[in-house]
Motif scaffolding. Structure first.
Motif, PDB file in Angstrom:
ATOM      1  N   TRP A   1      25.234  97.449  31.967  1.00  0.00           N
ATOM      2  CA  TRP A   1      26.262  96.970  31.028  1.00  0.00           C
ATOM      3  C   TRP A   1      27.013  98.151  30.414  1.00  0.00           C
ATOM      4  N   ASP A   2      26.270  99.120  29.906  1.00  0.00           N
ATOM      5  CA  ASP A   2      26.910 100.284  29.270  1.00  0.00           C
ATOM      6  C   ASP A   2      27.745 101.078  30.265  1.00  0.00           C
ATOM      7  N   SER A   3      27.248 101.185  31.509  1.00  0.00           N
ATOM      8  CA  SER A   3      27.999 101.899  32.541  1.00  0.00           C
ATOM      9  C   SER A   3      29.317 101.192  32.839  1.00  0.00           C
ATOM     10  N   ALA A   4      29.278  99.866  32.931  1.00  0.00           N
ATOM     11  CA  ALA A   4      30.503  99.092  33.182  1.00  0.00           C
ATOM     12  C   ALA A   4      31.496  99.261  32.040  1.00  0.00           C
ATOM     13  N   ALA A   5      30.999  99.276  30.795  1.00  0.00           N
ATOM     14  CA  ALA A   5      31.885  99.442  29.635  1.00  0.00           C
ATOM     15  C   ALA A   5      32.572 100.809  29.674  1.00  0.00           C
ATOM     16  N   ARG A   6      31.805 101.858  29.957  1.00  0.00           N
ATOM     17  CA  ARG A   6      32.392 103.213  30.013  1.00  0.00           C
ATOM     18  C   ARG A   6      33.403 103.320  31.148  1.00  0.00           C
TER      19      ARG A   6
ATOM     20  N   ALA B   1      35.147  90.804  26.111  1.00  0.00           N
ATOM     21  CA  ALA B   1      35.864  90.569  27.374  1.00  0.00           C
ATOM     22  C   ALA B   1      35.143  89.548  28.234  1.00  0.00           C
ATOM     23  N   VAL B   2      33.822  89.637  28.320  1.00  0.00           N
ATOM     24  CA  VAL B   2      33.050  88.683  29.128  1.00  0.00           C
ATOM     25  C   VAL B   2      33.147  87.273  28.538  1.00  0.00           C
ATOM     26  N   VAL B   3      33.097  87.176  27.222  1.00  0.00           N
ATOM     27  CA  VAL B   3      33.218  85.860  26.594  1.00  0.00           C
ATOM     28  C   VAL B   3      34.611  85.285  26.826  1.00  0.00           C
ATOM     29  N   ALA B   4      35.654  86.125  26.693  1.00  0.00           N
ATOM     30  CA  ALA B   4      37.016  85.655  26.948  1.00  0.00           C
ATOM     31  C   ALA B   4      37.177  85.207  28.391  1.00  0.00           C
ATOM     32  N   ALA B   5      36.570  85.950  29.317  1.00  0.00           N
ATOM     33  CA  ALA B   5      36.638  85.564  30.728  1.00  0.00           C
ATOM     34  C   ALA B   5      35.885  84.260  30.973  1.00  0.00           C
ATOM     35  N   THR B   6      34.780  84.061  30.262  1.00  0.00           N
ATOM     36  CA  THR B   6      34.046  82.805  30.371  1.00  0.00           C
ATOM     37  C   THR B   6      34.902  81.637  29.898  1.00  0.00           C
ATOM     38  N   MET B   7      35.592  81.827  28.769  1.00  0.00           N
ATOM     39  CA  MET B   7      36.485  80.773  28.271  1.00  0.00           C
ATOM     40  C   MET B   7      37.606  80.495  29.265  1.00  0.00           C
ATOM     41  N   SER B   8      38.108  81.552  29.903  1.00  0.00           N
ATOM     42  CA  SER B   8      39.146  81.360  30.918  1.00  0.00           C
ATOM     43  C   SER B   8      38.618  80.555  32.093  1.00  0.00           C
ATOM     44  N   GLU B   9      37.385  80.848  32.512  1.00  0.00           N
ATOM     45  CA  GLU B   9      36.772  80.084  33.604  1.00  0.00           C
ATOM     46  C   GLU B   9      36.620  78.607  33.241  1.00  0.00           C
ATOM     47  N   LEU B  10      36.498  78.334  31.942  1.00  0.00           N
ATOM     48  CA  LEU B  10      36.326  76.954  31.476  1.00  0.00           C
ATOM     49  C   LEU B  10      37.659  76.279  31.154  1.00  0.00           C
ATOM     50  N   GLY B  11      38.768  76.996  31.415  1.00  0.00           N
ATOM     51  CA  GLY B  11      40.079  76.374  31.248  1.00  0.00           C
ATOM     52  C   GLY B  11      40.866  76.799  30.026  1.00  0.00           C
ATOM     53  N   SER B  12      40.386  77.838  29.313  1.00  0.00           N
ATOM     54  CA  SER B  12      41.108  78.352  28.141  1.00  0.00           C
ATOM     55  C   SER B  12      41.425  79.825  28.361  1.00  0.00           C
TER      56      SER B  12
ATOM     57  N   SER C   1      41.449  93.852  29.495  1.00  0.00           N
ATOM     58  CA  SER C   1      40.439  94.864  29.793  1.00  0.00           C
ATOM     59  C   SER C   1      39.611  95.180  28.551  1.00  0.00           C
ATOM     60  N   PRO C   2      38.380  95.658  28.724  1.00  0.00           N
ATOM     61  CA  PRO C   2      37.594  96.100  27.574  1.00  0.00           C
ATOM     62  C   PRO C   2      38.293  97.180  26.757  1.00  0.00           C
ATOM     63  N   ALA C   3      39.082  98.041  27.420  1.00  0.00           N
ATOM     64  CA  ALA C   3      39.811  99.087  26.692  1.00  0.00           C
ATOM     65  C   ALA C   3      40.854  98.469  25.765  1.00  0.00           C
ATOM     66  N   ALA C   4      41.606  97.482  26.266  1.00  0.00           N
ATOM     67  CA  ALA C   4      42.620  96.826  25.438  1.00  0.00           C
ATOM     68  C   ALA C   4      41.974  96.056  24.294  1.00  0.00           C
ATOM     69  N   ILE C   5      40.866  95.405  24.568  1.00  0.00           N
ATOM     70  CA  ILE C   5      40.161  94.645  23.524  1.00  0.00           C
ATOM     71  C   ILE C   5      39.592  95.588  22.478  1.00  0.00           C
ATOM     72  N   ARG C   6      39.116  96.747  22.911  1.00  0.00           N
ATOM     73  CA  ARG C   6      38.578  97.718  21.958  1.00  0.00           C
ATOM     74  C   ARG C   6      39.657  98.146  20.977  1.00  0.00           C
ATOM     75  N   ALA C   7      40.856  98.395  21.465  1.00  0.00           N
ATOM     76  CA  ALA C   7      41.961  98.799  20.592  1.00  0.00           C
ATOM     77  C   ALA C   7      42.353  97.666  19.649  1.00  0.00           C
TER      78      ALA C   7
ATOM     79  N   GLN D   1      32.672  92.596  36.899  1.00  0.00           N
ATOM     80  CA  GLN D   1      32.141  93.845  36.345  1.00  0.00           C
ATOM     81  C   GLN D   1      30.907  94.319  37.089  1.00  0.00           C
ATOM     82  N   ASN D   2      30.582  93.641  38.193  1.00  0.00           N
ATOM     83  CA  ASN D   2      29.380  93.921  38.973  1.00  0.00           C
ATOM     84  C   ASN D   2      28.109  93.791  38.141  1.00  0.00           C
TER      85      ASN D   2
END
Length: 414
Positions: free
Chosen positions: A220-225, A237-248, A279-285, A407-408
């Motif tokens: 997880w930490d490697s993927a974030a970096r 980001a993962v939660v937002a992607a999950t919501m997108s998979e569910l139609g939001s 992206s996690p970078a955009a969400i971080r900002a 994110q593998n």
């Protein structure tokens, strides 16, 4: 040290037990491959009763005094099921289906059950008014280690009433004066008084669908970096992607963060708008900017003003600590004291909030999500109360797996 008086946030969660919103209980789920004896859990139960959860809301007869925390060792008895269970999450979902009341008691419950394939699962739930997630974990850590300390008795109600009324009066005068010279302040107040749910349609919370997954922390930490983010922004980001998979595909996310105020709920809330492909970078900002503008009272008015108002009026002004439809709460590292109970080491620990007896209450939060880290794993917990979004735990599990795949990353469901 925890405050002896309820904060504005504490009172918001208290009102959910009075019909102003959906009741919220925090839950820690602890499991081990070994059998934990009733005597060991009985000791933990006794420690919890005299620790930071051993209290209830007290009301002063002096106008202006805030609600206080009174010492109370009353508790529901330890419930240790004689029957082995196979469905950990289904069992855990049911553990808050009792009357938890932080004012009239009891506000917490400890339960346990043997597992079909060996080991024990333990649940500790408490009303969100009693503690935030870190407070619940700290209370468990003290109980596990036998170092519970009782809450402090509240001080003078008359002194608190004087200080509260004086603070509110002085700051209200200053904020009102500022309205005459500041267009920004007037705009803030106008936006607050005309705001609704921010375009989010409330839904009737009827049934919970829950998923808990363990994910390798190093991966997880490697993927974030790799993507220029942090562990926390990857979580969002993962939660937002999950919501997108569910139609939001686009959602507003509430992100609580610790304030160190000493209140039972020592949290502030930031709200960000994200998309499933951000992206996690955009969400971080975006998160960094949002943390500088937490949700709160507008135009410099003191938030404590709602503590001087009747419940019905206060509830309309503070219907929700945040403005989002999704909650992402990063609990952080689990302290060493709860890694083991005596000789029994945990093989998994999840933290989350659940909703006891929602009874069709209106709610704007569609999905609540939590992440914590222990023993080389991140544990991701998701709780959905919107039947229009998720129809089953299997559907939710599949959506999370699809969100992790780019994110593998792979999650191991409980």
């Amino acid at each position: 040290m925890i405050s002896t008086r309820l904060s504005v946030i504490d009172e918001i969660f208290l009102r959910t037990h009075r019909g102003y919103g959906i009741p919220i209980a925090l839950q820690g789920i602890w499991r081990t491959t070994e059998t934990v004896g009733r005597e060991e859990l009985g000791r933990v139960h006794d420690e919890l009763a005299i620790g930071q959860l051993g209290r209830r809301v007290g009301k002063s007869h002096i106008p202006g005094a805030r609600l206080r925390w009174d010492i109370s060792s009353e508790s529901l008895p330890l419930d240790y099921s004689p029957d082995a269970i196979d469905d950990i999450i289904g069992w855990a979902d049911a553990q808050a289906d009792v009357r938890l009341d932080p004012q009239y008691g009891p506000g917490w419950r400890l339960t346990a059950a043997p597992l079909t394939h060996g080991g024990t699962v333990v649940s500790l739930v408490c009303s969100h008014a009693l503690a935030d997630a870190r407070g619940l974990i700290d209370a468990a850590a003290q109980a596990f280690s036998g170092t519970s300390t009782p809450v402090r008795p509240a001080g003078s109600d008359a002194r608190d009433a004087f200080a509260t009324v004086l603070t509110v009066l002085v700051r209200c005068i200053a904020a009102t004066a500022r309205l005459w010279v500041s267009k920004k302040a007037r705009a803030e107040l106008r936006a607050f008084t005309t705001a609704d749910t921010g375009g989010i349609a409330p839904h009737r919370a009827r049934q919970m669908h829950s998923v808990i997954m363990d994910i390798d922390a190093a991966e997880w930490d490697s993927a974030a970096r790799r993507m220029g983010g942090s562990a926390n922004s990857l979580f969002v980001a993962v939660v937002a992607a999950t919501m997108s998979e569910l139609g939001s595909p686009a959602v507003t996310v509430d992100i609580p963060f610790r304030t160190g105020s000493g209140d039972a709920n020592a949290i502030a809330m930031a709200t960000v708008a994200v998309r499933g492909d951000d992206s996690p970078a955009a969400i971080r900002a975006a998160c960094k900017a949002a943390f500088g503008k937490p949700v709160g009272a507008p135009a410099g008015y003191p938030p404590e003003i709602v503590q001087l108002l009747p419940h019905r009026v206060a509830a309309k002004l503070t219907s929700n600590p945040g403005r989002g439809e999704v909650l992402c709460s990063n609990i952080g590292d689990i302290p060493d004291a709860v890694h083991a109970l005596g000789p029994h080491r945990s093989c998994g620990l999840a933290t989350r909030a659940i909703h006891p007896n929602p009874a069709g209450e209106l709610a704007t939060i569609r999905m609540s999500t939590y992440i914590s880290r222990m023993d080389g794993n991140y544990t991701l917990s998701l709780v959905c109360t919107d039947d229009a979004l998720v129809g089953s735990p299997a559907e939710l599990t599949a959506a999370v797996r699809r969100a992790l795949a780019p994110q593998n990353l792979a999650g191991k469901p409980w």
